[in-house]
Design a protein around this motif. Sequence first.
Motif, PDB file in Angstrom:
ATOM      1  N   MET A   1       0.845  -1.169   0.000  1.00 32.53           N
ATOM      2  CA  MET A   1       0.000   0.000   0.000  1.00 32.53           C
ATOM      3  C   MET A   1       0.893   1.236   0.000  1.00 32.53           C
ATOM      4  N   ARG A   2       0.503   2.208  -0.756  1.00 41.27           N
ATOM      5  CA  ARG A   2       1.259   3.460  -0.838  1.00 41.27           C
ATOM      6  C   ARG A   2       0.672   4.500   0.112  1.00 41.27           C
ATOM      7  N   ASN A   3       1.469   5.488   0.472  1.00 39.30           N
ATOM      8  CA  ASN A   3       1.078   6.543   1.392  1.00 39.30           C
ATOM      9  C   ASN A   3      -0.253   7.185   0.985  1.00 39.30           C
ATOM     10  N   ARG A   4      -0.398   7.543  -0.275  1.00 41.71           N
ATOM     11  CA  ARG A   4      -1.630   8.212  -0.728  1.00 41.71           C
ATOM     12  C   ARG A   4      -2.846   7.304  -0.569  1.00 41.71           C
ATOM     13  N   GLU A   5      -2.659   5.985  -0.731  1.00 42.28           N
ATOM     14  CA  GLU A   5      -3.767   5.036  -0.541  1.00 42.28           C
ATOM     15  C   GLU A   5      -4.189   4.975   0.924  1.00 42.28           C
ATOM     16  N   LEU A   6      -3.207   4.976   1.822  1.00 46.73           N
ATOM     17  CA  LEU A   6      -3.498   4.960   3.250  1.00 46.73           C
ATOM     18  C   LEU A   6      -4.233   6.233   3.666  1.00 46.73           C
ATOM     19  N   ILE A   7      -3.767   7.366   3.195  1.00 43.78           N
ATOM     20  CA  ILE A   7      -4.415   8.635   3.516  1.00 43.78           C
ATOM     21  C   ILE A   7      -5.865   8.627   3.042  1.00 43.78           C
ATOM     22  N   LYS A   8      -6.095   8.155   1.834  1.00 47.57           N
ATOM     23  CA  LYS A   8      -7.452   8.095   1.285  1.00 47.57           C
ATOM     24  C   LYS A   8      -8.360   7.216   2.152  1.00 47.57           C
ATOM     25  N   LEU A   9      -7.849   6.080   2.600  1.00 49.33           N
ATOM     26  CA  LEU A   9      -8.621   5.188   3.463  1.00 49.33           C
ATOM     27  C   LEU A   9      -8.913   5.837   4.820  1.00 49.33           C
ATOM     28  N   LEU A  10      -7.892   6.442   5.424  1.00 54.97           N
ATOM     29  CA  LEU A  10      -8.064   7.040   6.743  1.00 54.97           C
ATOM     30  C   LEU A  10      -9.026   8.228   6.715  1.00 54.97           C
ATOM     31  N   GLU A  11      -9.098   8.927   5.602  1.00 54.01           N
ATOM     32  CA  GLU A  11     -10.014  10.065   5.487  1.00 54.01           C
ATOM     33  C   GLU A  11     -11.480   9.654   5.568  1.00 54.01           C
ATOM     34  N   GLN A  12     -11.769   8.369   5.431  1.00 53.75           N
ATOM     35  CA  GLN A  12     -13.145   7.872   5.506  1.00 53.75           C
ATOM     36  C   GLN A  12     -13.624   7.697   6.948  1.00 53.75           C
ATOM     37  N   TYR A  13     -12.724   7.846   7.922  1.00 60.18           N
ATOM     38  CA  TYR A  13     -13.057   7.620   9.325  1.00 60.18           C
ATOM     39  C   TYR A  13     -13.051   8.934  10.093  1.00 60.18           C
ATOM     40  N   PRO A  14     -13.720   8.961  11.231  1.00 59.50           N
ATOM     41  CA  PRO A  14     -13.742  10.185  12.045  1.00 59.50           C
ATOM     42  C   PRO A  14     -12.323  10.608  12.452  1.00 59.50           C
ATOM     43  N   ASP A  15     -12.114  11.912  12.547  1.00 53.65           N
ATOM     44  CA  ASP A  15     -10.797  12.441  12.918  1.00 53.65           C
ATOM     45  C   ASP A  15     -10.339  11.986  14.298  1.00 53.65           C
ATOM     46  N   ASP A  16     -11.282  11.678  15.186  1.00 50.59           N
ATOM     47  CA  ASP A  16     -10.901  11.280  16.539  1.00 50.59           C
ATOM     48  C   ASP A  16     -10.903   9.760  16.741  1.00 50.59           C
ATOM     49  N   ALA A  17     -10.976   8.979  15.665  1.00 44.93           N
ATOM     50  CA  ALA A  17     -10.938   7.515  15.777  1.00 44.93           C
ATOM     51  C   ALA A  17      -9.545   7.071  16.228  1.00 44.93           C
ATOM     52  N   GLU A  18      -9.502   6.138  17.181  1.00 47.08           N
ATOM     53  CA  GLU A  18      -8.234   5.581  17.665  1.00 47.08           C
ATOM     54  C   GLU A  18      -7.607   4.728  16.567  1.00 47.08           C
ATOM     55  N   VAL A  19      -6.297   4.843  16.378  1.00 47.21           N
ATOM     56  CA  VAL A  19      -5.581   4.032  15.395  1.00 47.21           C
ATOM     57  C   VAL A  19      -4.750   3.013  16.162  1.00 47.21           C
ATOM     58  N   LEU A  20      -4.968   1.735  15.871  1.00 49.50           N
ATOM     59  CA  LEU A  20      -4.292   0.653  16.587  1.00 49.50           C
ATOM     60  C   LEU A  20      -3.429  -0.181  15.641  1.00 49.50           C
ATOM     61  N   VAL A  21      -2.451  -0.867  16.212  1.00 48.77           N
ATOM     62  CA  VAL A  21      -1.619  -1.833  15.482  1.00 48.77           C
ATOM     63  C   VAL A  21      -1.605  -3.120  16.297  1.00 48.77           C
ATOM     64  N   ARG A  22      -1.258  -4.222  15.661  1.00 50.46           N
ATOM     65  CA  ARG A  22      -1.167  -5.501  16.366  1.00 50.46           C
ATOM     66  C   ARG A  22      -0.167  -5.386  17.509  1.00 50.46           C
ATOM     67  N   GLY A  23      -0.499  -6.040  18.633  1.00 48.00           N
ATOM     68  CA  GLY A  23       0.418  -6.075  19.763  1.00 48.00           C
ATOM     69  C   GLY A  23       1.599  -6.987  19.462  1.00 48.00           C
ATOM     70  N   TYR A  24       2.617  -6.906  20.273  1.00 45.42           N
ATOM     71  CA  TYR A  24       3.833  -7.697  20.056  1.00 45.42           C
ATOM     72  C   TYR A  24       3.541  -9.190  20.030  1.00 45.42           C
ATOM     73  N   GLU A  25       2.835  -9.704  21.018  1.00 48.14           N
ATOM     74  CA  GLU A  25       2.500 -11.123  21.081  1.00 48.14           C
ATOM     75  C   GLU A  25       1.055 -11.379  20.675  1.00 48.14           C
ATOM     76  N   SER A  26       0.143 -10.528  21.162  1.00 42.75           N
ATOM     77  CA  SER A  26      -1.275 -10.690  20.853  1.00 42.75           C
ATOM     78  C   SER A  26      -1.996  -9.384  21.151  1.00 42.75           C
ATOM     79  N   GLY A  27      -3.256  -9.322  20.802  1.00 42.52           N
ATOM     80  CA  GLY A  27      -4.045  -8.128  21.071  1.00 42.52           C
ATOM     81  C   GLY A  27      -3.657  -6.956  20.181  1.00 42.52           C
ATOM     82  N   TRP A  28      -4.074  -5.778  20.598  1.00 45.15           N
ATOM     83  CA  TRP A  28      -3.860  -4.539  19.845  1.00 45.15           C
ATOM     84  C   TRP A  28      -3.301  -3.470  20.769  1.00 45.15           C
ATOM     85  N   GLU A  29      -2.577  -2.514  20.219  1.00 44.80           N
ATOM     86  CA  GLU A  29      -2.083  -1.391  21.003  1.00 44.80           C
ATOM     87  C   GLU A  29      -2.151  -0.116  20.178  1.00 44.80           C
ATOM     88  N   THR A  30      -2.094   1.015  20.856  1.00 47.82           N
ATOM     89  CA  THR A  30      -2.166   2.311  20.196  1.00 47.82           C
ATOM     90  C   THR A  30      -0.948   2.518  19.303  1.00 47.82           C
TER      91      THR A  30
END
Length: 95
Positions: A1-30
């Motif tokens: 995925m390219r930067n412009r594609e990510l920006i386009k996708l993120l623009e579809q969500y509320p500005d105050d939506a939390e952005v998470l990534v996979r946790g090191y072993e399991s779960g999600w983190e900020t």
Amino acid sequence: MRNRELIKLLEQYPDDAEVLVRGYESGWETLAGIEERTLAHRVESEPDWIGRWFDPQHLPAEIAQESSGSWMQPIEPATIDRTETVITLHGSHAL
């Protein structure tokens, strides 16, 4: 995925939506950070359970199978098809 594609996708969500990534072993983190890195890309014929991108500084040890007991499988030099500057996203437990 390219930067412009990510920006386009993120623009579809509320500005105050939390952005998470996979946790090191399991779960999600900020999302804790964004970094620009130069990484080496492996060709698609490699096993799909290993990431396709690697830090070029670590490739010599992995190619020589000297990765100090690492679980990673050795990388053949011929499997690297390019090096590219990319953007990486990480949580607070990034390696």
